[in-house]
Scaffold this motif. Structure first.
Motif, mmCIF file in Angstrom:
data_model
loop_
_atom_site.group_PDB
_atom_site.id
_atom_site.type_symbol
_atom_site.label_atom_id
_atom_site.label_comp_id
_atom_site.label_asym_id
_atom_site.label_seq_id
_atom_site.Cartn_x
_atom_site.Cartn_y
_atom_site.Cartn_z
ATOM 1 N N ILE A 45 0.816 -1.220 0.000
ATOM 2 C CA ILE A 45 0.000 0.000 0.000
ATOM 3 C C ILE A 45 0.849 1.270 0.000
ATOM 4 C CG2 ILE A 45 -1.625 1.353 1.369
ATOM 5 C CD1 ILE A 45 -3.141 -1.234 1.944
ATOM 6 N N PRO A 46 1.868 1.414 0.872
ATOM 7 C CA PRO A 46 2.668 2.634 0.783
ATOM 8 C C PRO A 46 3.392 2.787 -0.552
ATOM 9 C CG PRO A 46 3.622 1.112 2.371
ATOM 10 C CD PRO A 46 2.274 0.588 2.025
ATOM 11 N N ALA A 47 3.752 1.672 -1.176
ATOM 12 C CA ALA A 47 4.375 1.754 -2.502
ATOM 13 C C ALA A 47 3.401 2.336 -3.516
ATOM 14 C CB ALA A 47 4.843 0.365 -2.946
ATOM 15 N N LYS A 48 2.166 1.870 -3.472
ATOM 16 C CA LYS A 48 1.154 2.375 -4.396
ATOM 17 C C LYS A 48 0.823 3.836 -4.098
ATOM 18 C CE LYS A 48 0.297 -0.850 -7.360
ATOM 19 N NZ LYS A 48 0.491 -0.584 -8.806
ATOM 20 N N VAL A 49 0.727 4.176 -2.814
ATOM 21 C CA VAL A 49 0.456 5.576 -2.448
ATOM 22 C C VAL A 49 1.589 6.475 -2.947
ATOM 23 C CG1 VAL A 49 0.260 7.182 -0.503
ATOM 24 C CG2 VAL A 49 -1.008 5.022 -0.472
ATOM 25 N N ALA A 50 2.824 5.973 -2.902
ATOM 26 C CA ALA A 50 3.971 6.747 -3.372
ATOM 27 C C ALA A 50 3.946 6.962 -4.882
ATOM 28 C CB ALA A 50 5.272 6.049 -2.974
ATOM 29 N N GLY A 51 3.207 6.099 -5.591
ATOM 30 C CA GLY A 51 3.125 6.228 -7.044
ATOM 31 C C GLY A 51 3.933 5.212 -7.816
ATOM 32 N N VAL A 52 4.393 4.148 -7.142
ATOM 33 C CA VAL A 52 5.145 3.094 -7.830
ATOM 34 C C VAL A 52 4.272 2.487 -8.930
ATOM 35 C CG1 VAL A 52 6.241 0.843 -7.568
ATOM 36 C CG2 VAL A 52 6.576 2.603 -5.829
ATOM 37 N N GLN A 53 4.834 2.380 -10.126
ATOM 38 C CA GLN A 53 4.054 1.916 -11.274
ATOM 39 C C GLN A 53 3.732 0.430 -11.204
ATOM 40 O OE1 GLN A 53 6.073 3.076 -14.908
ATOM 41 N NE2 GLN A 53 6.537 5.115 -14.108
#
Length: 437
Positions: free
Chosen positions: A155-163
């Motif tokens: 989730i934090p990766a996705k929130v950060a914008g990781v593709q």
């Protein structure tokens, strides 16, 4: 049979040595494990899919014909989510929502939008923040399955914008955990491969014909995974090298001793190497907690693990007062710190080193593991002295912005040239001087 948990007193002349003995942790098989991990990584780097497949079939008792056959499609992830009992699905969704909300707030508050400013002569300086392109998350399998680990890493990766988020999870005996797959669906994981161990770390770090190379690998694993992550650091980024789980409870004696005993159990049940320590100025209260430990132990399904953990690495520590308890807590720099006391904030103000702080008697560490919102991936083994919980910032990188104006070059050029000549770097100096009028 009662637990022989160590009891320490901070007034004892050898207290610091005794505490150091409790905190000491050495994995006796480190060298053997490191060599094995190195061999697996070298094989994966050289032979790619073939090496990963051989290791996976061997260690996980599978008979897969290709790495492609070990990838789980999104339809299967969604089917796992749809198949959960309503109460469990709702709990998973509620936890994911809270973790996402916390990390979205973290993104706003931690300078994730970058900045620029313009100096008087027109020079522009600043910083650009960009997410990583692709991240790999390792999720433990086998003896234990942790859907919460999926949420906390993805989730934090996705929130950060990781593709693209690629998840690897071992499935010994081809047994898949539906809750883990459901968590991957909720967290937005893009691809899932049922591989694990050092071979999975190698595949993510170096890339194979089937598994793309990632920019960073996060998530906990066994000793082989930790050794592999340590070795691939530099080729890719890693979050941290996690040690056994820890809890430190500071209590003023006002909390129900059964609560504190169970909080100590909550870490001890992870594994035999986990650590649980209580700091308290009240000797009578410590005795009550010890009595509760022995009374409640037999009712715990993982009582043997708890017993070993508390016997070998646990401690009940009598301190002079709460101020000293905070000083000792800063020395220990625990992964999880509970301040179970009246007005806990006054003691929290004295804490400098802790992975996560749980303030007040209703803030059990277990809530942080699953659904409070802040990340449960935390520094262990005293590394909270210099490192932080996993967060949105771990999935971003920063680039400096330097746009020097013509006027700015006149000032900065002279400074740079003078320092460059001092370092004996004439080309640096001339490069700056060419911009001078």
């Amino acid at each position: 049979m009662s637990i022989q948990i160590r009891k320490l007193d901070s007034t004892h002349p050898d207290f610091r040595q005794q505490l150091a003995s409790v905190l000491a942790f050495e994995a006796s098989e480190d060298e053997v494990i490191d060599r094995a991990a190195a061999q697996i990584l070298a094989d994966v780097k050289a032979r790619g899919d073939a090496a990963v497949l051989e290791c996976t079939n061997r260690f996980d008792r599978l008979d897969a014909g290709s790495i492609a056959s070990l990838e789980i499609g999104r339809h299967e992830l969604q089917a796992a989510l749809n198949g959960l009992p309503p109460a469990r699905r709702n709990a998973l969704q509620a936890a994911a929502d809270r973790v996402r909300a916390y990390h979205e707030r973290q993104k706003q508050e931690c300078g994730s939008d970058g900045f620029t400013f313009t100096e008087a002569d027109g020079t522009v300086l600043g910083q650009k923040v960009t997410p990583l392109d692709r991240v790999g998350i390792y999720v433990p399998g086998g003896k234990a399955a942790y859907p919460s680990s999926v949420l906390m890493n993805a989730i934090p990766a996705k929130v950060a914008g990781v593709q693209e988020v690629i998840m690897v999870v071992p499935t010994p005996g081809a047994v898949k955990n539906e809750l883990v797959l459901a968590a991957a669906a909720i967290a937005g994981v893009d691809r899932v491969f049922t591989i694990g161990g050092a071979q999975a770390v190698g595949a993510l770090a170096y890339g194979t014909a089937t598994i793309p190379q990632v920019d960073k690998i996060v998530g906990p694993g066994n000793a082989y995974v930790a050794a592999a992550k340590r070795r691939v650091f530099g080729v890719v980024g890693i979050d941290m090298i996690a040690g056994p789980s820890e809890i430190l409870v500071i209590c003023d004696g006002s909390t129900d001793p059964d609560w504190v005993a169970m909080d100590l159990f909550s870490q001890a049940e992870h594994d035999e190497l986990a650590q649980s320590i209580l700091l308290c100025p009240d000797a009578l209260y410590i005795a009550k907690v010890e009595a509760s430990i022995n009374r409640q132990l037999d009712g715990m399904p993982r009582k043997d693990v708890i017993r070993t953990s508390l016997t070998n690495r646990g401690a009940l520590v009598k301190v002079r007062d709460m101020v000293e308890a905070c000083d000792i807590a800063n020395l220990i720099a625990a992964e999880h710190l509970e301040i179970s006391a009246d007005n806990p904030q006054q003691w929290a103000n004295r804490i400098r080193h802790a992975g996560a702080m749980f303030l007040g008697r209703f803030s059990s560490e277990s809530l942080g593991d699953y659904c409070a919102g802040p990340n449960h991936v935390l520094p262990t083994s005293r590394t909270a002295r210099f490192s932080s919980p996993l967060g949105v910032y771990d999935f971003q990188k920063r680039s400096s912005i330097i746009q020097v104006s013509e006027a700015g070059a006149q000032t900065l050029g002279k400074i740079a040239a003078e320092l460059a000549y001092g370092e004996g770097l004439q080309a640096h100096a001339k490069s700056a001087e060419y911009r001078l009028k």
